[in-house]
Design a protein around this motif. Sequence first.
Motif: not given
Length: 310
Positions: A198-213
């Motif tokens: 979603a972040l890559e596609n510009g759908q959100v401003d940020a992502a909260g994820v595990g660093q691995f992804i």
Amino acid sequence: MTKRRSFLKAAGLAGTVGLSGLSGCIGNFGSQPYGDGTVQFMMSPSEPQDYMMKQYKPYGDYLESEIADASVELQYAADYTAVLQGLGSGTADVAETGPFAAALGVKDDKADIALQRYAYGSWDYTSVIVTRTDSDINTLTDLKGGSIAFADMTSASGSLYPLYMLKKAGLSIGEAPVSDNGADFEATWAGHAEAFSALENGQVDAAGVGQFITQGDDGLKEGFEYVKTYEGIPRAPMVVSPDLSEEEKTTIVNALKNAPDSAYVGADGEDGTDDDLWFSDVRPADLETYQPVIDVANELGLSTDLLNQG
């Protein structure tokens, strides 16, 4: 939102699986071991299904070779809650899952923590809040009024710790992770891969994820930057169903504890390729191993109520 009760106190030795040092092809439990003659190995949806099936195939094949009179079947869960429901209902026997989900499972009598995983030279890992380099976001406070994609609501690195970082920065998290009601940002919850996509596609401003992804071959993928990181989270556990007999639990745990390098190389059988498992070793663990995660959950006021959300 009314603050939920603190859900886990001193860990002690609850949720542990005893090890007896058995090895080799063990665990003959009669004509129908594990209830139906099949060990159901459930995978949490940290990455796409096809990819994880390729990753875990040799792992499942090895486990099957170590258990007498039983086959091993890999299952891909819809979310972390589905993993715990499977373990608690006896439709899953062993699973890989996240630290927070495992702690919730122990509290709700749906899982026993058995093993901790090792990867990238460490027994712990990192949660990140990441944005694109072309954004105007430099600090977490810049996300007020913005949009954030998270992983599954019971993911430690993809929900619990990002919310903790946002709260510590002074943002209201409202009812998160149940919903974004009352939060200073718009939020969605899915999986690690979906949130970062979603972040890559510009759908959100940020992502909260595990660093691995967020990692490519040479570190953080090009075009992205970390707004905030949280290091030192104990790496994700392996858990077993509390419905298994002690002998069945010991058989599974000892087999996984003694897995050879070849079990970690993915379906192509070659080390160093894209379908390798992300971890390379395991060690015995219990609920106390994940006390730091529990402490953060308690500070956020989260409880086993999350298992009934979704």
